[in-house]
Write a protein that holds these residues in place. Sequence first.
Motif, short mmCIF file in Angstrom:
data_model
loop_
_atom_site.label_atom_id
_atom_site.label_comp_id
_atom_site.label_asym_id
_atom_site.label_seq_id
_atom_site.Cartn_x
_atom_site.Cartn_y
_atom_site.Cartn_z
N ARG A 1 0.83 -1.20 0.00
CA ARG A 1 0.00 0.00 0.00
C ARG A 1 0.87 1.25 0.00
NH1 ARG A 1 -2.88 -3.29 3.72
NH2 ARG A 1 -4.94 -3.88 2.94
N THR A 2 0.48 2.19 -0.80
CA THR A 2 1.20 3.45 -0.86
C THR A 2 0.80 4.33 0.32
OG1 THR A 2 -0.51 4.52 -2.20
CG2 THR A 2 1.23 3.30 -3.37
N LEU A 3 1.52 5.43 0.48
CA LEU A 3 1.20 6.37 1.55
C LEU A 3 -0.20 6.93 1.38
CD1 LEU A 3 2.04 8.02 4.02
CD2 LEU A 3 3.07 9.71 2.43
N GLY A 4 -0.60 7.19 0.13
CA GLY A 4 -1.94 7.69 -0.12
C GLY A 4 -3.01 6.70 0.30
N ASP A 5 -2.76 5.40 0.05
CA ASP A 5 -3.71 4.36 0.46
C ASP A 5 -3.85 4.34 1.98
OD1 ASP A 5 -4.11 3.64 -2.17
OD2 ASP A 5 -2.56 2.08 -2.13
N ARG A 6 -2.73 4.43 2.67
CA ARG A 6 -2.78 4.40 4.14
C ARG A 6 -3.53 5.62 4.68
NH1 ARG A 6 2.88 3.14 3.51
NH2 ARG A 6 3.27 0.88 3.75
N LEU A 7 -3.28 6.78 4.11
CA LEU A 7 -3.98 7.98 4.56
C LEU A 7 -5.48 7.87 4.30
CD1 LEU A 7 -1.50 10.79 3.42
CD2 LEU A 7 -1.90 9.93 5.74
N PHE A 8 -5.83 7.32 3.13
CA PHE A 8 -7.25 7.18 2.80
C PHE A 8 -7.94 6.22 3.77
CE2 PHE A 8 -10.59 4.81 0.56
CZ PHE A 8 -11.45 5.84 0.27
N LEU A 9 -7.31 5.07 4.05
CA LEU A 9 -7.90 4.11 4.98
C LEU A 9 -7.99 4.67 6.39
CD1 LEU A 9 -6.18 0.81 3.76
CD2 LEU A 9 -8.55 1.49 3.44
N THR A 10 -6.96 5.41 6.78
CA THR A 10 -6.98 6.03 8.11
C THR A 10 -8.13 7.03 8.24
OG1 THR A 10 -4.58 5.78 8.32
CG2 THR A 10 -5.65 7.37 9.78
N ALA A 11 -8.31 7.84 7.19
CA ALA A 11 -9.41 8.81 7.22
C ALA A 11 -10.76 8.11 7.16
CB ALA A 11 -9.27 9.79 6.06
N LEU A 12 -10.84 7.04 6.34
CA LEU A 12 -12.10 6.33 6.17
C LEU A 12 -12.57 5.70 7.47
CD1 LEU A 12 -14.18 5.45 3.98
CD2 LEU A 12 -12.85 3.35 3.73
N ILE A 13 -11.62 5.18 8.25
CA ILE A 13 -11.98 4.51 9.51
C ILE A 13 -11.90 5.48 10.68
CG2 ILE A 13 -11.34 2.65 11.08
CD1 ILE A 13 -10.23 1.13 8.69
N GLY A 14 -10.89 6.34 10.67
CA GLY A 14 -10.66 7.19 11.82
C GLY A 14 -11.68 8.30 12.00
N LEU A 15 -12.11 8.93 10.91
CA LEU A 15 -13.06 10.04 11.04
C LEU A 15 -14.41 9.60 11.63
CD1 LEU A 15 -12.34 12.12 7.80
CD2 LEU A 15 -11.63 12.59 10.15
N PRO A 16 -15.02 8.51 11.16
CA PRO A 16 -16.27 8.07 11.80
C PRO A 16 -16.07 7.71 13.28
CG PRO A 16 -16.05 7.05 9.65
CD PRO A 16 -14.75 7.70 9.94
N LEU A 17 -14.92 7.05 13.60
CA LEU A 17 -14.66 6.72 15.00
C LEU A 17 -14.47 7.98 15.84
CD1 LEU A 17 -12.22 3.67 14.69
CD2 LEU A 17 -14.63 3.66 15.34
N LEU A 18 -13.80 8.98 15.28
CA LEU A 18 -13.62 10.23 16.00
C LEU A 18 -14.95 10.94 16.23
CD1 LEU A 18 -11.64 12.30 17.18
CD2 LEU A 18 -11.49 13.33 14.90
#
Length: 304
Positions: A11-28
Amino acid sequence: MPAATRSPARRTLGDRLFLTALIGLPLLALLLFVLLPALASVALSFTTWDGIDLAGIDWTGVENYTQILTNYPPFWPAVAHNVLWLLFTALLPTPFGVFLAYQLDKKIRFTRFYQTAIFLPMVLSLAVVGFIWEIIYDPDTGLLDSVLAAAGTGAHPDWLGDPDLNLWAVLVASAWRHTGYIMILYLAGLKSFDPALKEAAALDGANGRQTFFRVVLPALKPVNVIIVVVTVMESLRAFDIVYVLGGGTGSKPGMELLSLLITDNIIGESGHIGYGSALAVLLLLVSLAAIGAFLAQTFRRQDT
């Protein structure tokens, strides 16, 4: 030679950032707007606070709960009204919505039109539904009283002003919206139902009623669980439509509900944050107990 194994794509850095935002924002968002306010309400329920000065928060222990259960007059009428709301919703609009879904699943003419017409109130918010029914119940120019006047029924009741009638009037307005919601939920379940089971029941001599209660209803058990949970939650958290038809906080006599008491104490003129938080905690515990008990019993039966 063995086939070359393909290494998993990195996974590229962009993929990791996208997954982090996809999961992290709803949890936040869940943490900030649900979990933390819930924990804050539990903590504040053991205090007295006017909601302004943080230095004025005083620890009182279980005093708020004691006063609510013993010396807080609107509490028990509100509990009775919430129970009445639950019984009314469970016995009338919910079964009627299931009945409509079962009838519309029979491929009758204009079924799309009927589905749209019945589901249309669900598209509207409860506040808008409240404004619509406020116009219908208006004692001077309302549709209901105009129809009664045309029928020559004489004096007309004050639908929203009479403490013996206003809650029933709100329940009718709520049922108008709830029926369409239940119809769509059950109709979605019926679309996934195997029609061969109905044909087998018909070959065994079962009529329509027997087919529904002995074949269709047990087969749609997951949908039934969802409908029961939705009905209970809708009844316990009823607020918007009562707030509109009751004229805002400080509800009219006969329209007391737990949700309105919470609002009156937390953001109303009383400023009793501790009382309101204690009421919110009690409502949360009742909701969790009702839903948890039903789900535990349902899944226990499913495992046996």
